[in-house]
Design an enzyme around this catalytic site. Structure first.
Site, mmCIF file in Angstrom:
data_model
loop_
_atom_site.group_PDB
_atom_site.id
_atom_site.type_symbol
_atom_site.label_atom_id
_atom_site.label_comp_id
_atom_site.label_asym_id
_atom_site.label_seq_id
_atom_site.Cartn_x
_atom_site.Cartn_y
_atom_site.Cartn_z
ATOM 1 N N CYS A 164 83.769 20.702 56.563
ATOM 2 C CA CYS A 164 84.035 22.569 57.565
ATOM 3 C C CYS A 164 85.514 22.469 55.978
ATOM 4 C CB CYS A 164 84.852 21.350 58.412
ATOM 5 S SG CYS A 164 84.047 21.157 59.072
ATOM 6 N N HIS A 304 93.230 25.378 62.091
ATOM 7 C CA HIS A 304 91.692 25.096 62.401
ATOM 8 C C HIS A 304 90.817 24.753 63.391
ATOM 9 C CE1 HIS A 304 87.980 22.803 60.536
ATOM 10 N NE2 HIS A 304 88.993 21.574 61.080
ATOM 11 N N GLU A 315 96.738 18.832 64.394
ATOM 12 C CA GLU A 315 97.374 19.935 63.290
ATOM 13 C C GLU A 315 99.033 20.667 63.753
ATOM 14 O OE1 GLU A 315 95.056 23.952 61.595
ATOM 15 O OE2 GLU A 315 94.276 23.051 63.724
ATOM 16 N N LYS A 336 87.664 29.497 66.662
ATOM 17 C CA LYS A 336 86.846 28.561 67.473
ATOM 18 C C LYS A 336 86.531 28.589 69.336
ATOM 19 C CE LYS A 336 87.010 25.264 63.279
ATOM 20 N NZ LYS A 336 87.960 26.222 62.568
ATOM 21 N N HIS A 341 82.945 26.079 66.697
ATOM 22 C CA HIS A 341 82.578 25.461 64.889
ATOM 23 C C HIS A 341 81.375 25.721 63.699
ATOM 24 C CE1 HIS A 341 84.029 23.551 62.028
ATOM 25 N NE2 HIS A 341 84.866 22.250 62.334
ATOM 26 N N PHE A 400 85.775 16.596 57.368
ATOM 27 C CA PHE A 400 85.022 15.812 57.431
ATOM 28 C C PHE A 400 85.358 14.694 55.778
ATOM 29 C CE2 PHE A 400 81.957 15.114 60.762
ATOM 30 C CZ PHE A 400 83.236 14.997 62.202
#
Length: 414
Positions: A164, A304, A315, A336, A341, A400
């Site tokens: 991402c 994010h 976060e 998002k 996403h 990831f």
């Protein structure tokens, strides 16, 4: 002093609009791009919805033969790059100019449609029926190759792949090349088209996706207490970055300054963020150092904010650790909640939101924010866009593998 890096063109495709303006208008109007999946039968899937791009026609920019030899993610990439290059006035360049122009472009997964289609063909019809374009349509770096061919950009050219964080890395690396003198202008960004049977099934098996099938438009709810997973999306965003001196010499319009970037690794887990968000803190702090700004200079954070339990909580902790008391004064939102996403394209689409925010003084909302979570206690611009003076915007993307990237965009002041 090092050269300032400026944005002179941008293009976008998202589930809330085709083109930069449609995408931005969708964001500030709180439009959800989530809907039931139209591309395959989802009757036996745990999740039956996604944020699909609608009404996309690659033939507006590409001839039929070229488009047919591209996976959907690559069509998105080149289409958005056309918008960026045309806006920057770099859609036609000479060989000499092209030698100083580059492309740094990424995709977190690459050609999933092509891969899935050709693997089925291999098993059902045998190896002789696999397309000779299978590999060049599937590989993630092929978007940067196509973009360089279309625009005659012959300098720095490669693809990034860091889940991402992919497109945020591409943008930051492009700025580094420009500051190092490796190029005068670079098209950068990212693209993703993961809404396939294998893509949805894979994320379902990880229990990463929302299963709110009865109300898809309410499913992406970052920082809300009732969040149950992210909504998979698709699309692309592209930017033309240039050195200030090169942009001014050719009379280009400057939309914003790419002021800073920061990268880090969690070095903790394949998919989960490190508790407390230490990796994210390092990324944000590095970006602020790169931009020469302090926490109190940050007016807006495009988070994010995936709508997953641990990401949003951690976060929030990281923002508080990095910005201190200012964390409670800054506006934070997750686009998002509207676009879903976009995986490897997320950072680029969210930088687009930041560029538009510093230019228009409007902060897009976090929609579906209905039930506050005590663990997420910042101001998330709930449900409605907000007019606010935004000089400096920060965008986080975390992937990831523990990949973290932060970009800082500043309103252009000569």
């Amino acid at each position: 002093m090092p050269e300032r890096i400026v944005v002179t063109g941008m293009g976008g495709i998202s589930p809330v609009g085709i083109g930069t303006e449609e995408t931005w208008n969708g964001m500030i109007n709180g439009v959800s791009g989530a809907r039931l999946i139209s591309r395959f039968d989802t009757s036996n899937f745990k999740t039956r919805f996604a944020c699909e791009v609608e009404n996309f026609d690659p033939l507006i920019k590409l001839d039929k033969k070229t488009a047919k030899r591209m996976d959907l993610f690559c069509q998105y990439a080149v289409y958005s790059a056309f918008e960026a290059a045309e806006q920057a006035g770099l859609s036609e360049v000479s060989d000499d100019e092209g030698a100083r122009y580059g492309v740094v472009y990424g995709s977190g997964i690459g050609g999933m449609y092509t891969y899935e289609e050709q693997i089925i063909k291999l098993h059902e019809q045998g190896p002789g029926r696999v397309s000779p374009f299978f590999i060049p349509m599937m590989i993630g770096d092929i978007a940067s190759g196509h973009i360089s061919i279309h625009f005659n950009f012959k300098g720095v050219n490669y693809g990034t792949q860091s889940a991402c964080a992919t497109s945020a890395h591409a943008i930051g690396l492009a700025a580094m090349h420009l500051r190092a003198g490796d190029a005068d202008a670079i098209i950068c960004g990212g693209s993703e088209a993961p809404i396939t049977r294998s893509g949805v099934a894979g994320f379902n098996s990880m229990n990463a996706l929302s299963t709110r099938n009865d109300d898809p438009q309410k499913a992406s709810r970052p920082f809300d207490k009732d969040r149950d997973g992210f909504v998979i999306g698709e699309g692309a965003a592209s930017f033309v970055l240039e050195t200030e001196s090169h942009a001014k010499a050719r009379g280009a319009k400057i939309y914003a300054e790419l002021a800073g970037y920061g990268f880090s690794a969690d070095a903790y887990h394949l998919t989960a963020p490190v508790p407390g968000g230490a990796g994210a803190v390092r990324s944000m702090n590095a970006a602020m150092k790169s931009a020469g700004c302090n926490p109190e200079d940050i007016d807006y954070i495009n988070a994010h904010g995936t709508s997953t339990l641990f990401n949003d909580e951690i976060e929030t902790q990281a923002i508080k650790s990095s910005l201190g008391d200012h964390a409670y004064k800054v506006a934070v939102s997750s686009t998002k909640s509207m676009t879903g996403h976009l995986l490897g394209a997320a950072g680029a689409v969210e930088m687009l939101a930041c560029v538009k925010a510093v230019n228009n003084g409007i902060i897009p909302p976090t929609i579906n924010f209905e039930t506050p979570d005590p663990q997420c206690d910042l101001y998330y611009v709930p449900n409605k866009a907000e007019e606010r003076d935004v000089k400096t915007a920060l965008s986080n993307t975390f992937g990831f593998g523990g990949h973290n990237a932060t970009i800082i965009v500043r309103r252009w002041e000569d």
